[in-house]
Design a protein around this motif. Structure first.
Motif, short mmCIF file in Angstrom:
data_model
loop_
_atom_site.label_atom_id
_atom_site.label_comp_id
_atom_site.label_asym_id
_atom_site.label_seq_id
_atom_site.Cartn_x
_atom_site.Cartn_y
_atom_site.Cartn_z
N LYS A 135 55.24 61.37 -13.47
CA LYS A 135 55.79 61.80 -11.71
C LYS A 135 56.23 60.72 -10.55
N GLY A 191 56.57 73.77 -12.87
CA GLY A 191 57.95 74.23 -13.19
C GLY A 191 58.88 73.41 -12.63
N THR A 207 59.19 69.73 -13.74
CA THR A 207 60.13 68.80 -14.37
C THR A 207 60.80 69.68 -15.39
N THR A 264 54.69 63.25 -20.83
CA THR A 264 54.81 62.87 -19.72
C THR A 264 53.66 62.41 -19.30
C1 LIG Z 1 52.66 67.50 -13.48
C2 LIG Z 1 52.61 67.26 -15.02
C3 LIG Z 1 53.72 67.79 -16.14
C4 LIG Z 1 54.16 69.08 -15.84
O1 LIG Z 1 55.25 69.18 -14.37
P1 LIG Z 1 55.19 70.48 -13.50
O2 LIG Z 1 56.64 70.13 -12.87
O3 LIG Z 1 54.05 70.84 -12.84
O4 LIG Z 1 55.90 71.43 -13.95
C5 LIG Z 1 53.23 67.55 -17.34
N1 LIG Z 1 52.66 66.90 -17.66
C6 LIG Z 1 51.79 66.12 -17.23
C7 LIG Z 1 50.99 64.74 -17.14
C8 LIG Z 1 52.17 66.06 -15.69
O5 LIG Z 1 51.59 65.02 -15.11
#
Ligand SMILES: *Cc1c(COP(=O)(O)O)cnc(C)c1O
Length: 413
Positions: free
Chosen positions: A113, A242, A244, A376
């Motif tokens: 993020k 969605g 990401t 992520t």
């Molecule tokens: C936000 C997030 C996602 C998914 O991203 P989206 O844009 O909400 O689909 C996946 N893994 C982690 C650790 C995240 O913080």
């Protein structure tokens, strides 16, 4: 220089000048906007050769593909440039030829993020808004607060009741005004939305703000460059809202448009069974139907994904597919990913690995395939879930009485 040409609505396809609000004036809140670039202009500057010569290892090395002016003040916190690690033991466990983990848990505040929030705070500053607000299941929140602190902005953060303590603690440490909403992420989202309208705060919600996806796409750009422009067959990404997965795909598509990469990988979008409206929309071809989210992977526990259409279009355009995994499979993936790679993924991040595992088992990803799984978020973000996955240590007395027995049980002696 700034190569942004306009903002295109993903629903009615109208193109607007950049001065329009967050979403399409005609379609309203569902009218997600996509940033359009002058790729011919970008391509004259961003060549393989020029990129290789750039010293900046952060995601700003792709600044021609980002919606920020060349003189814009940038946050001091470093974002991007995260390692892409080859993990042969994990590849064997999954049953594929080659696997890399892109460890975005190594970003400044511990999740992908940061790629989005770093762009968000630059836009807030550009629009002369001293306060940035965000509703989030946790990572977008802590990232927004951290980047705001780095830029000297105030942050107001709405989190759902169930946000894990470590993420809430990060927010408090970064000096955010933290509002814990007795309700779901959707409740927090709505309250944040109304508050931004009422008090004029800059709205860092990837559900509606078109600039955040641009920051996130740098994960795709980096993967392309780190693989020396030879992409793997698949890239697995977990899906909540969605944004990401769509962003990562946009990165790959841009590399192809710019002629930097000859082909693009297929995208495997992975959702948790208990929060899978995007997979349902992908498989049925029908509009997304909201659901009550129920999964321990808090970062993807999204019942009303705003970017569902962008995600479905992205996965389809890539020639990829979507798959769901259970919470049990996610916990198991946290365990074997840690044991076989040394990378500690939070549940929503391990979801990508769990999805690949299942896709290989079901024959949807071939055994000769190569893949990247996007990690992520860092496992330390949600220690409680991690402990559910990891189990307990052996408690022993200082005289080491039980030691031999334990070592024998672990086959260490
Ligand atoms: C936000 C997030 C996602 C998914 O991203 P989206 O844009 O909400 O689909 C996946 N893994 C982690 C650790 C995240 O913080």
């Amino acid at each position: 220089m700034n190569f942004v040409q306009g903002l295109k609505c993903l629903f009615c396809e109208t193109v607007y000048p950049v001065r329009v609000g967050y979403t399409c004036p005609r379609c309203g809140i569902t009218g997600i906007l996509d940033v359009q670039y002058d790729y011919a202009g970008v391509g004259r500057i961003l060549t393989r050769h020029r990129l290789a010569a750039r010293r900046d290892q952060s995601h700003w090395r792709y600044r021609e593909l980002l919606p920020v002016g060349s003189n814009a003040a940038l946050p001091a916190l470093s974002v991007g440039g995260t390692p892409l690690t080859s993990t042969p033991a994990l590849a064997r466990h999954l049953g594929i030829a080659k696997l890399f983990l892109k460890d975005d848990g190594r970003n400044a505040t511990g999740s992908l993020k940061d790629r989005a929030s770093s762009v968000g705070v630059v836009k807030a500053r550009e629009k002369r808004r001293p306060i940035i607000a965000c509703a989030s299941t946790g990572n977008a929140a802590s990232s927004c607060a951290g980047m705001a602190a780095s830029m000297g902005l105030e942050s107001v953060i709405f989190v759902p009741e169930r946000a894990p303590e470590p993420k809430v603690t990060q927010l408090l440490i970064f000096g955010a005004t933290v509002l814990r909403v007795r309700g779901t992420y959707e409740d927090a989202f709505q309250l944040c939305q109304r508050s931004c309208e009422k008090w004029g705060w800059y709205n860092r919600n990837s559900g509606i703000n078109p600039y955040l996806v641009e920051g996130k796409k740098t994960a795709g750009l980096e993967i392309g460059e780190q693989l020396a422009w030879e992409p793997t067959d698949w890239v697995a990404v977990s899906v909540g809202d969605g944004c990401t997965v769509a962003a990562v795909w946009k990165g790959f598509r841009e590399l192809k448009t710019l002629g930097l990469m000859a082909r693009t990988p297929r995208i495997l979008g992975v959702q948790a069974e208990g929060a899978a409206p995007v997979t349902a929309a992908f498989l049925s071809g029908e509009p997304m139907r909201p659901m009550e989210p129920a999964t321990l992977a808090d970062s993807i526990a999204v019942g009303v994904p705003r970017n569902w259409k962008r995600a479905v279009l992205a996965v389809r355009e890539s020639g990829g597919t979507m798959i769901n995994v259970s919470d049990g499979e996610i916990l198991e993936a946290m365990r074997y990913t840690g044991r076989l790679s040394g990378i500690f993924a939070e549940p929503a991040a391990a979801t990508a690995v769990a999805g690949l595992y299942r896709a290989v088992a079901e024959g949807r990803v071939g055994r000769r395939a190569s893949a990247v799984a996007l990690i992520t978020g860092n496992g330390l973000k949600d220690v409680q879930s991690a402990r559910t996955a990891a189990g307990q240590p052996y408690d022993i007395a200082p005289d080491g009485g039980a030691l031999e027995e334990i070592l024998r049980e672990r086959k260490l002696i």
